[in-house]
Design a protein around this motif. Sequence first.
Motif, PDB file in Angstrom:
ATOM      1  N   GLN A 218      36.417  19.386   9.950  1.00  0.00           N
ATOM      2  CA  GLN A 218      35.268  19.884   9.248  1.00  0.00           C
ATOM      3  C   GLN A 218      34.585  20.733  10.492  1.00  0.00           C
ATOM      4  OE1 GLN A 218      35.353  19.592   5.758  1.00  0.00           O
ATOM      5  NE2 GLN A 218      37.485  17.928   6.507  1.00  0.00           N
ATOM      6  N   GLY A 219      34.719  19.944  11.168  1.00  0.00           N
ATOM      7  CA  GLY A 219      34.197  20.334  12.508  1.00  0.00           C
ATOM      8  C   GLY A 219      32.791  19.681  13.156  1.00  0.00           C
ATOM      9  N   VAL A 220      32.606  19.666  14.509  1.00  0.00           N
ATOM     10  CA  VAL A 220      32.263  18.869  15.045  1.00  0.00           C
ATOM     11  C   VAL A 220      31.796  19.012  16.478  1.00  0.00           C
ATOM     12  CG1 VAL A 220      33.577  16.409  14.803  1.00  0.00           C
ATOM     13  CG2 VAL A 220      34.326  18.134  16.907  1.00  0.00           C
ATOM     14  N   PRO A 221      30.214  18.481  16.810  1.00  0.00           N
ATOM     15  CA  PRO A 221      29.054  19.353  17.656  1.00  0.00           C
ATOM     16  C   PRO A 221      29.691  19.032  18.757  1.00  0.00           C
ATOM     17  CG  PRO A 221      28.349  17.898  16.643  1.00  0.00           C
ATOM     18  CD  PRO A 221      29.556  17.374  16.055  1.00  0.00           C
ATOM     19  N   GLN A 222      29.420  20.567  19.559  1.00  0.00           N
ATOM     20  CA  GLN A 222      30.953  20.714  21.104  1.00  0.00           C
ATOM     21  C   GLN A 222      29.454  20.917  21.841  1.00  0.00           C
ATOM     22  OE1 GLN A 222      34.023  21.327  21.395  1.00  0.00           O
ATOM     23  NE2 GLN A 222      34.128  20.456  18.936  1.00  0.00           N
ATOM     24  N   ALA A 223      29.861  20.609  23.108  1.00  0.00           N
ATOM     25  CA  ALA A 223      28.703  20.533  24.491  1.00  0.00           C
ATOM     26  C   ALA A 223      28.084  21.419  24.248  1.00  0.00           C
ATOM     27  CB  ALA A 223      29.568  20.268  25.592  1.00  0.00           C
ATOM     28  N   ASN A 224      28.351  22.824  23.935  1.00  0.00           N
ATOM     29  CA  ASN A 224      27.466  24.353  24.398  1.00  0.00           C
ATOM     30  C   ASN A 224      26.952  24.303  22.848  1.00  0.00           C
ATOM     31  OD1 ASN A 224      29.063  24.866  21.981  1.00  0.00           O
ATOM     32  ND2 ASN A 224      30.292  25.997  23.110  1.00  0.00           N
ATOM     33  N   GLU A 226      27.793  24.294  19.976  1.00  0.00           N
ATOM     34  CA  GLU A 226      28.075  25.000  18.327  1.00  0.00           C
ATOM     35  C   GLU A 226      29.164  23.940  17.817  1.00  0.00           C
ATOM     36  OE1 GLU A 226      30.632  27.881  19.819  1.00  0.00           O
ATOM     37  OE2 GLU A 226      28.899  28.933  20.195  1.00  0.00           O
ATOM     38  N   LEU A 227      29.421  23.945  16.608  1.00  0.00           N
ATOM     39  CA  LEU A 227      30.700  23.121  15.651  1.00  0.00           C
ATOM     40  C   LEU A 227      31.701  23.611  15.532  1.00  0.00           C
ATOM     41  CD1 LEU A 227      28.303  22.296  11.882  1.00  0.00           C
ATOM     42  CD2 LEU A 227      28.694  20.728  14.212  1.00  0.00           C
ATOM     43  N   ALA A 228      32.558  22.811  15.541  1.00  0.00           N
ATOM     44  CA  ALA A 228      34.294  23.595  16.211  1.00  0.00           C
ATOM     45  C   ALA A 228      34.939  22.636  15.550  1.00  0.00           C
ATOM     46  CB  ALA A 228      34.900  23.446  17.842  1.00  0.00           C
ATOM     47  N   VAL A 229      35.790  22.498  13.836  1.00  0.00           N
ATOM     48  CA  VAL A 229      36.832  22.284  13.584  1.00  0.00           C
ATOM     49  C   VAL A 229      38.110  21.982  14.980  1.00  0.00           C
ATOM     50  CG1 VAL A 229      38.891  21.978  12.808  1.00  0.00           C
ATOM     51  CG2 VAL A 229      37.140  23.055  11.704  1.00  0.00           C
ATOM     52  N   GLU A 230      38.812  20.929  15.499  1.00  0.00           N
ATOM     53  CA  GLU A 230      39.235  20.387  16.225  1.00  0.00           C
ATOM     54  C   GLU A 230      40.617  19.179  15.818  1.00  0.00           C
ATOM     55  OE1 GLU A 230      37.964  17.132  18.752  1.00  0.00           O
ATOM     56  OE2 GLU A 230      36.253  18.553  19.273  1.00  0.00           O
ATOM     57  N   PRO A 231      41.403  19.777  16.611  1.00  0.00           N
ATOM     58  CA  PRO A 231      43.056  19.628  15.995  1.00  0.00           C
ATOM     59  C   PRO A 231      43.460  18.407  16.493  1.00  0.00           C
ATOM     60  CG  PRO A 231      43.091  20.511  18.060  1.00  0.00           C
ATOM     61  CD  PRO A 231      42.047  20.639  17.483  1.00  0.00           C
ATOM     62  N   VAL A 232      44.209  17.601  15.434  1.00  0.00           N
ATOM     63  CA  VAL A 232      44.207  15.940  15.449  1.00  0.00           C
ATOM     64  C   VAL A 232      45.341  15.682  15.411  1.00  0.00           C
ATOM     65  CG1 VAL A 232      42.615  15.648  14.370  1.00  0.00           C
ATOM     66  CG2 VAL A 232      44.351  15.707  12.823  1.00  0.00           C
ATOM     67  N   MET A 233      45.981  14.534  16.409  1.00  0.00           N
ATOM     68  CA  MET A 233      47.374  14.097  16.131  1.00  0.00           C
ATOM     69  C   MET A 233      47.760  12.901  15.230  1.00  0.00           C
ATOM     70  SD  MET A 233      47.604  12.409  20.622  1.00  0.00           S
ATOM     71  CE  MET A 233      46.690  10.942  19.989  1.00  0.00           C
ATOM     72  N   ASP A 234      49.203  12.715  15.368  1.00  0.00           N
ATOM     73  CA  ASP A 234      49.184  11.844  14.243  1.00  0.00           C
ATOM     74  C   ASP A 234      49.499  10.468  15.067  1.00  0.00           C
ATOM     75  OD1 ASP A 234      51.196   9.265  12.811  1.00  0.00           O
ATOM     76  OD2 ASP A 234      52.149  12.068  11.846  1.00  0.00           O
TER      77      ASP A 234
END
Length: 270
Positions: A218-224, A226-234
């Motif tokens: 859904q998007g999580v806070p980044q160090a700068n 901003e909100l960004a969607v991040e990839p995940v792995m199995d």
Amino acid sequence: MDVMRGGEDQGGGRRVAVVTGAGSGIGRAVAVALRGAGWSVVLAGRREAALAETAAAAETAGATGPGPDGGGALAVRTDVSQPADVDALFAAVSERYGRLDLLFNNAGTFGPGGIKVEDLPYSAWRKVVDTNLTGTFLCAQAAFRLMKTQDPQGGRIINNGSVSAHAPRPDSVAYTATKHGMTGLTKSLSLDGRPYRIACGQIDIGNAATDMTERMRQGVPQANGELAVEPVMDVTDVARTVLHMAELPLEANVQFATVLATSMPFVGRG
């Protein structure tokens, strides 16, 4: 402390593992992988219904896996932050199996997100520290006692760190502090375990697809900021890595391993 039994005790020759936080996510995936490889697994967690689901999945994997023992899942309701619960967990391991070959210290909590350092309640700080760091210590301490005195002597401990053991996320002071502490704990356990053939390693995981990381989509806070969607792995790829670490001979050890979604913002974070 409540015990729910699955499978049958087939007698000696088995490898026995304790998995904490086994009711879901990484803990469940690792328990299923171990069981599929023939390990007997002791499942520790706070939610009885979730542990029962993991036990059923583990037994299904064990029934068709390459393992020799054909049975062996024991679920023990445990709050790892409580010394009495941890003592009861390892007493159950000793009574049922008589030995312990692997402890996967996986139980943990992120704590409340989005709270600034100055606003974090003391109770929230304590809950994260008590679960993530004190709980890991208590389980490792109990495992040491058993591994030092059993015959043959020795065993392996694998601690679930995090990429937050290397670099923090915003507003994660309690979680990050405990994961940095986990690294020191892992190193101390490795040193103190040497005379007793007790190996200790740590797996640092980034963005395995579990309920805890659903928010990444859904998007999580980044160090700068901003909100960004991040990839995940199995999550099964994490379980495969833990299984590799677990099945090494005690003469070899993966001291630290980092397994993460390839494109997640970790290297160069911030």
